[in-house]
Design a protein around this motif. Sequence first.
Motif, PDB file in Angstrom:
ATOM      1  N   GLY A  21       0.802  -1.223   0.000  1.00  0.00           N
ATOM      2  CA  GLY A  21       0.000   0.000   0.000  1.00  0.00           C
ATOM      3  C   GLY A  21       0.825   1.259   0.000  1.00  0.00           C
ATOM      4  N   GLY A  22       2.027   1.220  -0.504  1.00  0.00           N
ATOM      5  CA  GLY A  22       2.886   2.392  -0.560  1.00  0.00           C
ATOM      6  C   GLY A  22       3.719   2.599   0.690  1.00  0.00           C
ATOM      7  N   ARG A  23       3.608   1.721   1.663  1.00  0.00           N
ATOM      8  CA  ARG A  23       4.374   1.865   2.906  1.00  0.00           C
ATOM      9  C   ARG A  23       5.786   1.302   2.781  1.00  0.00           C
ATOM     10  NH1 ARG A  23       2.911  -1.116   6.588  1.00  0.00           N
ATOM     11  NH2 ARG A  23       1.403  -2.442   5.506  1.00  0.00           N
ATOM     12  N   HIS A  24       6.010   0.452   1.793  1.00  0.00           N
ATOM     13  CA  HIS A  24       7.345  -0.108   1.546  1.00  0.00           C
ATOM     14  C   HIS A  24       7.795   0.278   0.135  1.00  0.00           C
ATOM     15  CE1 HIS A  24       7.870  -3.330   4.825  1.00  0.00           C
ATOM     16  NE2 HIS A  24       6.798  -2.611   5.162  1.00  0.00           N
ATOM     17  N   THR A  79       9.042   3.329   9.167  1.00  0.00           N
ATOM     18  CA  THR A  79       9.988   3.180  10.273  1.00  0.00           C
ATOM     19  C   THR A  79      11.445   3.353   9.863  1.00  0.00           C
ATOM     20  OG1 THR A  79      10.182   0.784   9.945  1.00  0.00           O
ATOM     21  CG2 THR A  79       8.380   1.566  11.356  1.00  0.00           C
ATOM     22  N   GLY A  80      11.763   3.196   8.592  1.00  0.00           N
ATOM     23  CA  GLY A  80      13.152   3.237   8.151  1.00  0.00           C
ATOM     24  C   GLY A  80      13.850   1.899   8.217  1.00  0.00           C
ATOM     25  N   ASP A  81      13.156   0.852   8.686  1.00  0.00           N
ATOM     26  CA  ASP A  81      13.755  -0.488   8.725  1.00  0.00           C
ATOM     27  C   ASP A  81      13.931  -1.027   7.310  1.00  0.00           C
ATOM     28  OD1 ASP A  81      13.653  -0.325  11.478  1.00  0.00           O
ATOM     29  OD2 ASP A  81      11.755  -1.410  11.633  1.00  0.00           O
ATOM     30  N   TYR A  82      15.030  -1.721   7.078  1.00  0.00           N
ATOM     31  CA  TYR A  82      15.283  -2.270   5.754  1.00  0.00           C
ATOM     32  C   TYR A  82      15.941  -3.633   5.863  1.00  0.00           C
ATOM     33  CZ  TYR A  82      20.191  -0.911   6.455  1.00  0.00           C
ATOM     34  OH  TYR A  82      21.460  -0.789   6.945  1.00  0.00           O
ATOM     35  N   THR A  83      15.781  -4.420   4.793  1.00  0.00           N
ATOM     36  CA  THR A  83      16.529  -5.659   4.626  1.00  0.00           C
ATOM     37  C   THR A  83      17.108  -5.673   3.220  1.00  0.00           C
ATOM     38  OG1 THR A  83      14.644  -6.951   3.800  1.00  0.00           O
ATOM     39  CG2 THR A  83      14.978  -6.894   6.195  1.00  0.00           C
ATOM     40  N   ILE A  84      18.280  -6.295   3.084  1.00  0.00           N
ATOM     41  CA  ILE A  84      18.971  -6.341   1.793  1.00  0.00           C
ATOM     42  C   ILE A  84      19.418  -7.766   1.531  1.00  0.00           C
ATOM     43  CG2 ILE A  84      20.958  -5.556   0.464  1.00  0.00           C
ATOM     44  CD1 ILE A  84      20.922  -2.987   2.043  1.00  0.00           C
ATOM     45  N   GLY A  85      19.114  -8.261   0.330  1.00  0.00           N
ATOM     46  CA  GLY A  85      19.619  -9.541  -0.141  1.00  0.00           C
ATOM     47  C   GLY A  85      20.580  -9.317  -1.291  1.00  0.00           C
ATOM     48  N   GLY A 104      18.796  -3.449   8.890  1.00  0.00           N
ATOM     49  CA  GLY A 104      19.210  -2.251   9.605  1.00  0.00           C
ATOM     50  C   GLY A 104      18.089  -1.236   9.606  1.00  0.00           C
ATOM     51  N   THR A 105      18.385  -0.038  10.073  1.00  0.00           N
ATOM     52  CA  THR A 105      17.402   1.045  10.155  1.00  0.00           C
ATOM     53  C   THR A 105      18.052   2.344   9.721  1.00  0.00           C
ATOM     54  OG1 THR A 105      16.268  -0.036  12.002  1.00  0.00           O
ATOM     55  CG2 THR A 105      15.801   2.289  11.639  1.00  0.00           C
ATOM     56  N   LEU A 106      17.370   3.063   8.873  1.00  0.00           N
ATOM     57  CA  LEU A 106      17.838   4.381   8.468  1.00  0.00           C
ATOM     58  C   LEU A 106      17.241   5.427   9.410  1.00  0.00           C
ATOM     59  CD1 LEU A 106      17.702   4.468   4.548  1.00  0.00           C
ATOM     60  CD2 LEU A 106      19.645   3.977   6.038  1.00  0.00           C
ATOM     61  N   ALA A 107      18.096   6.154  10.119  1.00  0.00           N
ATOM     62  CA  ALA A 107      17.652   7.265  10.952  1.00  0.00           C
ATOM     63  C   ALA A 107      17.604   8.537  10.106  1.00  0.00           C
ATOM     64  CB  ALA A 107      18.597   7.417  12.141  1.00  0.00           C
ATOM     65  N   MET A 108      17.156   9.614  10.697  1.00  0.00           N
ATOM     66  CA  MET A 108      17.092  10.875   9.971  1.00  0.00           C
ATOM     67  C   MET A 108      18.486  11.275   9.508  1.00  0.00           C
ATOM     68  SD  MET A 108      13.913  11.573   9.936  1.00  0.00           S
ATOM     69  CE  MET A 108      13.978  13.250   9.329  1.00  0.00           C
TER      70      MET A 108
END
Length: 368
Positions: free
Chosen positions: A183-186, A253-259, A300-304
């Motif tokens: 829904g556009g959140r990711h 939230t800025g949370d991410y995963t990478i493969g 990880g998480t991207l902060a401001m």
Amino acid sequence: MATDVTVLARRRPITVARRFYSYVLTGPRRDWVVFALLFAVAAALVSLMFVYPGRFPPVTIAPLILVAGLYLPNRHLVALFVFVAIGLSLVVPRLSLSASTKAVMLTAYSLLMLMMLVVSASRVRVGSVGFHGEDLLVELRDRLARAARIPALPLGWTAESAVLSAHGEGFSGDFMVVEATHGGRHLEVALVDVSGKGREAGTRSLLLSGALGALLGSLAPSAFLNAANSYLVRQGWEEGFATAVHLDINLDTGDYTIGNAGHPAPVRYSNGTGTWQVLESGRGPVLGIMQGVSFPRSSGTLAMGDALMLYSDGIIESRRHDLTEGTDRMLGAASEAMYRRGSVVDAVVSQARSGEADDRAVFSIARR
């Protein structure tokens, strides 16, 4: 049984013109009609050149040779060109020119007809008529560009990307597929480097981008590279391997995963330290080699103020420099761009180690 009268009313009447078009100007009959028309024109031109060699020079038949090469199948084209060659061999000796000029003229027409035979053979392989083959290639190239278009992002997020082909060719072995999911959140991004460069890898890039575009958002991020690998293995391409990196980031939230599947490691910018860090963890094998392999993911998480960057090997690799030097050069350009609040992608691409010799692709996303 009830009949839908509205459907019957919308049917177009079968006119004489439509009957003529469907019976004569489609399929194999169209080839015979075009061949007959061009043959008649060729016969008329050869006759006029033979009777009036001064008023109708042989150059008047050159446009017919070009048109025939674009619209006739090979079997008809050979027959027409044999007739034209016989006609020119009869007409050219009648011209008041030197023997060397006549020889050059006949050679030039022979080369022109040979060239159009090659063009016709290539066109028949594509299955196109006239200039539609070029239109098809343009549409395929534009479809690759549309798949990499970044959707509108929520307030506080900025993203940019660039894909450049080797030597400015129309197709690149590097491509990106970008999709807003949940829904556009990711935001999900797959940056892929197909084996080969330029037009050699263009068709493989197109086929793979369509498949990966369908997978984005349809599978859990952890299953994306596994599905991509299975698809590529099934294709059985002789040079069927590819490297890829897949990013899934939660824009709330800025949370991410990478493969990572054999691709250069992504880099992360930390606003707190003002430096870029190479994310070496979560690396798997290249795509398309074997079934049943696994692709671990890092998180990880991207902060401001933080940012992530994905890139292809054309950014950091070159024949005369090692990989570490290319990586340091890329991170230096990216750091300067962050400091000046400029375009990270433009800075990185402009400093690419390979220059025009390799395909280059970069994607960057930052949280402001």
